[in-house]
Each structure stands twice: as C-alpha cells, then as structure tokens.
Design a protein around this motif. Structure first.
Motif, PDB file in Angstrom:
ATOM      1  N   HIS A 365       0.833  -1.209   0.000  1.00  0.00           N
ATOM      2  CA  HIS A 365       0.000   0.000   0.000  1.00  0.00           C
ATOM      3  C   HIS A 365       0.867   1.259   0.000  1.00  0.00           C
ATOM      4  O   HIS A 365       0.526   2.252  -0.661  1.00  0.00           O
ATOM      5  N   ALA A 366       1.997   1.220   0.724  1.00  0.00           N
ATOM      6  CA  ALA A 366       2.890   2.381   0.729  1.00  0.00           C
ATOM      7  C   ALA A 366       3.507   2.603  -0.648  1.00  0.00           C
ATOM      8  O   ALA A 366       3.596   3.747  -1.127  1.00  0.00           O
ATOM      9  N   ALA A 367       3.927   1.513  -1.303  1.00  0.00           N
ATOM     10  CA  ALA A 367       4.529   1.647  -2.632  1.00  0.00           C
ATOM     11  C   ALA A 367       3.505   2.141  -3.643  1.00  0.00           C
ATOM     12  O   ALA A 367       3.801   3.023  -4.467  1.00  0.00           O
ATOM     13  N   ARG A 368       2.309   1.588  -3.596  1.00  0.00           N
ATOM     14  CA  ARG A 368       1.264   2.010  -4.547  1.00  0.00           C
ATOM     15  C   ARG A 368       0.885   3.470  -4.304  1.00  0.00           C
ATOM     16  O   ARG A 368       0.695   4.231  -5.268  1.00  0.00           O
ATOM     17  N   ALA A 369       0.798   3.864  -3.043  1.00  0.00           N
ATOM     18  CA  ALA A 369       0.482   5.256  -2.730  1.00  0.00           C
ATOM     19  C   ALA A 369       1.540   6.191  -3.307  1.00  0.00           C
ATOM     20  O   ALA A 369       1.220   7.234  -3.894  1.00  0.00           O
ATOM     21  N   ASP A 370       2.815   5.798  -3.162  1.00  0.00           N
ATOM     22  CA  ASP A 370       3.891   6.650  -3.670  1.00  0.00           C
ATOM     23  C   ASP A 370       3.837   6.769  -5.190  1.00  0.00           C
ATOM     24  O   ASP A 370       4.009   7.866  -5.739  1.00  0.00           O
ATOM     25  N   LEU A 371       3.577   5.657  -5.877  1.00  0.00           N
ATOM     26  CA  LEU A 371       3.513   5.713  -7.341  1.00  0.00           C
ATOM     27  C   LEU A 371       2.287   6.483  -7.819  1.00  0.00           C
ATOM     28  O   LEU A 371       2.345   7.196  -8.826  1.00  0.00           O
ATOM     29  N   LEU A 372       1.181   6.354  -7.095  1.00  0.00           N
ATOM     30  CA  LEU A 372      -0.004   7.153  -7.441  1.00  0.00           C
ATOM     31  C   LEU A 372       0.266   8.639  -7.235  1.00  0.00           C
ATOM     32  O   LEU A 372      -0.167   9.484  -8.036  1.00  0.00           O
ATOM     33  N   ARG A 373       0.976   8.964  -6.173  1.00  0.00           N
ATOM     34  CA  ARG A 373       1.338  10.372  -5.933  1.00  0.00           C
ATOM     35  C   ARG A 373       2.215  10.897  -7.066  1.00  0.00           C
ATOM     36  O   ARG A 373       1.996  12.005  -7.573  1.00  0.00           O
ATOM     37  N   ARG A 374       3.192  10.092  -7.453  1.00  0.00           N
ATOM     38  CA  ARG A 374       4.134  10.534  -8.491  1.00  0.00           C
ATOM     39  C   ARG A 374       3.486  10.627  -9.872  1.00  0.00           C
ATOM     40  O   ARG A 374       3.956  11.368 -10.742  1.00  0.00           O
ATOM     41  N   THR A 375       2.391   9.898 -10.083  1.00  0.00           N
ATOM     42  CA  THR A 375       1.656  10.011 -11.352  1.00  0.00           C
ATOM     43  C   THR A 375       0.473  10.977 -11.228  1.00  0.00           C
ATOM     44  O   THR A 375      -0.371  11.049 -12.126  1.00  0.00           O
ATOM     45  N   GLU A 376       0.394  11.674 -10.091  1.00  0.00           N
ATOM     46  CA  GLU A 376      -0.604  12.709  -9.818  1.00  0.00           C
ATOM     47  C   GLU A 376      -2.027  12.168  -9.746  1.00  0.00           C
ATOM     48  O   GLU A 376      -2.992  12.885 -10.024  1.00  0.00           O
ATOM     49  N   HIS A 377      -2.172  10.918  -9.327  1.00  0.00           N
ATOM     50  CA  HIS A 377      -3.490  10.365  -9.004  1.00  0.00           C
ATOM     51  C   HIS A 377      -3.701  10.545  -7.486  1.00  0.00           C
ATOM     52  O   HIS A 377      -3.669   9.595  -6.707  1.00  0.00           O
ATOM     53  N   PHE A 378      -3.904  11.789  -7.111  1.00  0.00           N
ATOM     54  CA  PHE A 378      -3.827  12.134  -5.691  1.00  0.00           C
ATOM     55  C   PHE A 378      -4.967  11.545  -4.861  1.00  0.00           C
ATOM     56  O   PHE A 378      -4.756  11.148  -3.709  1.00  0.00           O
ATOM     57  N   GLU A 379      -6.169  11.494  -5.413  1.00  0.00           N
ATOM     58  CA  GLU A 379      -7.280  10.960  -4.626  1.00  0.00           C
ATOM     59  C   GLU A 379      -7.074   9.475  -4.322  1.00  0.00           C
ATOM     60  O   GLU A 379      -7.329   9.007  -3.211  1.00  0.00           O
ATOM     61  N   GLN A 380      -6.602   8.727  -5.328  1.00  0.00           N
ATOM     62  CA  GLN A 380      -6.311   7.315  -5.081  1.00  0.00           C
ATOM     63  C   GLN A 380      -5.135   7.162  -4.120  1.00  0.00           C
ATOM     64  O   GLN A 380      -5.104   6.241  -3.297  1.00  0.00           O
ATOM     65  N   ALA A 381      -4.169   8.077  -4.232  1.00  0.00           N
ATOM     66  CA  ALA A 381      -3.024   8.034  -3.327  1.00  0.00           C
ATOM     67  C   ALA A 381      -3.470   8.226  -1.878  1.00  0.00           C
ATOM     68  O   ALA A 381      -2.947   7.571  -0.961  1.00  0.00           O
ATOM     69  N   VAL A 382      -4.425   9.114  -1.663  1.00  0.00           N
ATOM     70  CA  VAL A 382      -4.943   9.327  -0.304  1.00  0.00           C
ATOM     71  C   VAL A 382      -5.491   8.028   0.266  1.00  0.00           C
ATOM     72  O   VAL A 382      -5.195   7.648   1.412  1.00  0.00           O
ATOM     73  N   ARG A 404       3.197  12.005   4.458  1.00  0.00           N
ATOM     74  CA  ARG A 404       2.933  11.896   3.016  1.00  0.00           C
ATOM     75  C   ARG A 404       1.433  12.062   2.752  1.00  0.00           C
ATOM     76  O   ARG A 404       1.032  12.637   1.739  1.00  0.00           O
ATOM     77  N   LEU A 405       0.601  11.547   3.646  1.00  0.00           N
ATOM     78  CA  LEU A 405      -0.851  11.673   3.493  1.00  0.00           C
ATOM     79  C   LEU A 405      -1.261  13.139   3.533  1.00  0.00           C
ATOM     80  O   LEU A 405      -2.106  13.596   2.737  1.00  0.00           O
ATOM     81  N   VAL A 406      -0.681  13.898   4.436  1.00  0.00           N
ATOM     82  CA  VAL A 406      -0.979  15.337   4.521  1.00  0.00           C
ATOM     83  C   VAL A 406      -0.590  16.024   3.208  1.00  0.00           C
ATOM     84  O   VAL A 406      -1.326  16.888   2.701  1.00  0.00           O
ATOM     85  N   GLU A 407       0.539  15.638   2.641  1.00  0.00           N
ATOM     86  CA  GLU A 407       0.999  16.253   1.396  1.00  0.00           C
ATOM     87  C   GLU A 407       0.025  16.013   0.248  1.00  0.00           C
ATOM     88  O   GLU A 407      -0.326  16.952  -0.493  1.00  0.00           O
ATOM     89  N   VAL A 408      -0.410  14.778   0.080  1.00  0.00           N
ATOM     90  CA  VAL A 408      -1.295  14.491  -1.060  1.00  0.00           C
ATOM     91  C   VAL A 408      -2.681  15.072  -0.833  1.00  0.00           C
ATOM     92  O   VAL A 408      -3.358  15.493  -1.789  1.00  0.00           O
ATOM     93  N   ARG A 409      -3.119  15.123   0.428  1.00  0.00           N
ATOM     94  CA  ARG A 409      -4.404  15.779   0.703  1.00  0.00           C
ATOM     95  C   ARG A 409      -4.348  17.258   0.330  1.00  0.00           C
ATOM     96  O   ARG A 409      -5.332  17.814  -0.173  1.00  0.00           O
ATOM     97  N   ALA A 410      -3.220  17.880   0.599  1.00  0.00           N
ATOM     98  CA  ALA A 410      -3.088  19.296   0.274  1.00  0.00           C
ATOM     99  C   ALA A 410      -3.168  19.517  -1.236  1.00  0.00           C
ATOM    100  O   ALA A 410      -3.666  20.573  -1.683  1.00  0.00           O
ATOM    101  N   ARG A 411      -2.740  18.547  -2.006  1.00  0.00           N
ATOM    102  CA  ARG A 411      -2.780  18.699  -3.464  1.00  0.00           C
ATOM    103  C   ARG A 411      -4.193  18.684  -3.998  1.00  0.00           C
ATOM    104  O   ARG A 411      -4.458  19.171  -5.116  1.00  0.00           O
ATOM    105  N   ILE A 412      -5.141  18.121  -3.253  1.00  0.00           N
ATOM    106  CA  ILE A 412      -6.534  18.096  -3.722  1.00  0.00           C
ATOM    107  C   ILE A 412      -7.428  18.960  -2.825  1.00  0.00           C
ATOM    108  O   ILE A 412      -8.648  18.865  -2.860  1.00  0.00           O
ATOM    109  N   GLY A 413      -6.774  19.784  -1.987  1.00  0.00           N
ATOM    110  CA  GLY A 413      -7.505  20.755  -1.188  1.00  0.00           C
ATOM    111  C   GLY A 413      -8.260  20.177  -0.029  1.00  0.00           C
ATOM    112  O   GLY A 413      -9.237  20.794   0.441  1.00  0.00           O
ATOM    113  N   GLN A 414      -7.841  19.016   0.482  1.00  0.00           N
ATOM    114  CA  GLN A 414      -8.515  18.434   1.660  1.00  0.00           C
ATOM    115  C   GLN A 414      -7.916  18.994   2.948  1.00  0.00           C
ATOM    116  O   GLN A 414      -6.726  19.226   3.049  1.00  0.00           O
TER     117      GLN A 414
END
Length: 414
Positions: A365-382, A404-414
């Motif tokens: 889950h950590a690896a998938r979250a990181d790859l989703l973040r890097r491909t800008e699929h931020f909601e799935q990364a959350v 990392r969760l705080v970072e990706v949430r910030a990218r989608i305005g959560q």
C-alpha cells in the motif's frame, strides 16, 4: 528504574536466558512460563531490594526455580512416575549449578536449529523462532505472516508440543545433516534481521539487538558451513543493508527513505565486509536468492548519489531473482525498481496483479500510494496512504506515512 532494567534485560539477555532454560527443561512453554514468573518477581523485588549486579543471572536463576515449582505442582497433582523422574533429573542438574550464574551458556544457535527441525512445518519453524529468539508477541508475528492470530497461535502450540513429544534433540546437527536445515535456518535468521531493521511494532524503527543478533548467528552458521555460498550471501546482504542503519532516522526520529539518506553516514566498514563476502560467494558459481539480493544492495552501496543509481542493473538482477523466487513480495520489489528505472506508471501497472495476495501487506500500500502520488493520481493516493497508516505498527513508519498523506491531501484541497 526497575522497568528500565527489565527492558534492558529483555533487549539484551532474554533470548540467551530463554534458550538456556529450554536446554535444561526441554519444554518451550515451561521455559517461557518460568521466565515470565521470574520477570514478575523482579518487578516486585527489585524495587525493594535494589537491582542486582547481574540482572540476567538473577532472572535466569529465579526462572529455573519457578519452572521447577511448576513441575512439582503438576507432578503432585498427577503423580505420574515419568514426571517425577524428569523432575529429579532436572533438580540434580540444577543442584550442580550456582544459584545465580555469572555467565549463561549461549544456546541460541542450538535453539534456531531445534526450531528448524524438518519434523516441524516451515511456517511454524519461523514463527517459533521469532517467538522464542526474538521475543515477538503472537500478534506481531501474525501481522508479519499475514495470518489471523488464532491460526498463528495454533502453529506455535503444535510446534512446541512436537518438539517436546517427539524428543527432538536440542542440538546443532552433525555436518551431514546441516544442508537439509540450511534453507530453513537462513530464512529464520533473515526474518530476525528484518524485524530488527524495520520493527513491526513499537516506537523505534530499528531494534539494534535483533539486527546484531541475526548477523552474529549468520557468522556462527558460516563457521559451520564455510563452503555454502548462500550462507555467505545472507551475511553479505545483512551487512550491506545494515550499513545504512545510521542514516535511516533523522534527528527527530522520522524515517528517511533510501533516496533521501545522507550516504556519508553509511558504514563503509560494513559495506566493505559485505562486498567481500558477496564476491567470495559469487565466485563459487552457485548463485542463490540471498546472493542476488546482496548484489542489489551492493549496487546501492557503490553509488555516491541516489540519482546515479543503475536501476536497470537492479531490474536485471530482480528478473533473475523472480525466476528463482516468484513470490508476491519479490514481484513488488521488482515493480518498485522498474518504477525507478522506467517511470512510475510502468511500476504502477505491475502492481495490479498483486492487489489480492498483498492486500494486508503494508509495503504494498505504501509503494502504490507513492507511485499514485508521483503520477498525480492524488485521490487514489490518499486512499492507499490511509490504508498504509492503519496497518503501520511502528511509530516512525506511521509518522512518515502520515506526513505523506498530509501532502497528497493538500494537493486536492482536503
């Protein structure tokens, strides 16, 4: 102060004392019960009488007496002749030993070989060693094995009974029997190391006593089997990996990923020793999984800057490793390497087939979250980071994932 002394005993001497008790009594459960009784006594008495000069010896002597008391009580209730004979033998042995041993024989390698006897199932061998040698709880081991707690508990109980009832010898086997135990013992030693390098539970990411213990056991095993390249390969892998220990946590206790580590903190002495063992193992022309993993670690160790890492070489090694060990975890690590070599989207595509077998595995889950973040699929990364945070039992790991969760949430305005 008393609690600190007991914690120190648990880290430094518990495995040695428990192995010694098992050698005396031949019963895992009885030895564990005696040790628990002794630790309870230490809590009561050390506060009043003071901490003894030799805490390990004190606990060992009291644990032995407590275990004998349990045998006496059981023998009195059942009146079985065999139990009286066993008790008499143990009491005679105990009478010849000092009340509080100044030093305790190191029986840990014998304990590993006993746990890895061919009569015991492979899953139970590893679980039993982690329970006895490392002091992991049943819950911690169940998490590591991705199985329910009752299932793991049954494995442990069956394995302990098998050793006791079948009279499995508590000994390092003769040279001709060593090869058949090699793979099981290597797997157990590596799991001990991994639990030390990335602790399943607790405040600290690294449990130094476990990584050091695994390396010590590998060195002892190499003395027994100097011509086995996989034994040398495992030692090389652990030395090369452990060389990064000082760089894995920052001054605030936060996890630092491999890409972000200060490589000047890596232990060059361990790297050189690990590389020497790896080269000697590879010269035999009999490569195995541990040698290949050590070769991957050597690529990282030889790279001064993370951006210069030869990821295609690492992918090539993983391709060979997958043919030897096509496990979901190895496939996950290969996908992560491909993501670094060819882009996150390439790695992400390979993770789809691993969703079911690794659904309860935090690194997936950590690896998938990181790859989703890097491909800008931020909601799935959350969603993936949330799953990883829920699974994290280690505080340092959990805090890293939360950040990392705080970072990706910030990218989608959560």
């Amino acid at each position: 102060m008393v609690h600190a002394a007991i914690d120190r005993f648990f880290r430094e001497d518990r495995a040695r004392v428990l192995a010694w008790l098992i050698q005396i009594f031949g019963d895992f459960a009885l030895a564990e019960d005696g040790l628990q009784d002794a630790l309870a006594a230490a809590l009561d008495r050390w506060g009043e009488e003071g901490i003894p000069d030799n805490p390990g010896g004190w606990v060992a002597a009291v644990a032995r007496r407590k275990a004998l008391d349990r045998i006496r009580r059981q023998s009195t209730r059942t009146r079985k002749a065999a139990e009286f004979v066993a008790m008499a033998r143990i009491e005679r042995q105990s009478a010849q030993e000092p009340t509080m041993p100044e030093s305790i024989p190191d029986e840990r390698l014998r304990l590993v070989f006993t746990c890895c006897h061919p009569a015991i199932s492979p899953q139970a061998r590893v679980a039993l060693t982690l329970r006895t040698l490392c002091g992991l709880t049943t819950d911690e081991i169940a998490r590591a094995f991705l199985v329910p707690r009752p299932t793991l508990q049954q494995r442990l109980v069956r394995a302990q009974r098998k050793i006791r009832d079948a009279g499995i010898p508590y000994a390092v086997p003769p040279p001709e029997a060593l090869p058949e135990r090699r793979d099981a013992v290597l797997a157990v030693i590596y799991l001990v190391f991994n639990e030390g390098y990335s602790a399943t539970m607790g405040e600290d990411l690294v449990r130094d006593e476990l990584t050091d213990e695994a390396i010590r056991l590998a060195r002892l095993l190499l003395e027994l089997m100097p011509d086995e390249p996989e034994v040398r390969g495992l030692l090389a892998l652990m030395l090369l990996t452990d060389a990064r220990r000082a760089a894995r946590i920052d001054t605030d206790g936060v996890l630092v990923t491999l890409e972000q580590q200060d490589r000047s903190l890596w232990d060059r002495t361990r790297i050189d020793a690990g590389r020497a063992h790896l080269e000697q193992a590879l010269r035999t022309g009999r490569p195995g999984p541990y040698q290949l993993q050590a070769a991957i670690s050597a690529v990282h160790a030889d790279t001064a800057r993370p951006e210069d890492t030869d990821w295609e070489q690492i992918v090539g090694i993983y391709n060979v490793l997958v043919r030897m060990v096509p496990s979901p975890v190895v496939l996950l690590n290969r996908a992560a390497a491909i993501a670094m070599a060819r882009g996150p989207a390439a790695g992400l595509a390979l993770l789809e087939d691993l969703a079911e077998p690794l659904k309860n595995y935090l690194p997936y889950h950590a690896a998938r979250a990181d790859l989703l973040r890097r491909t800008e699929h931020f909601e799935q990364a959350v969603t993936c980071y949330q799953s990883a945070v829920r699974m994290a039992g280690n505080d340092a790991e959990r805090e890293y994932l939360k950040a990392r969760l705080v970072e990706v949430r910030a990218r989608i305005g959560q």
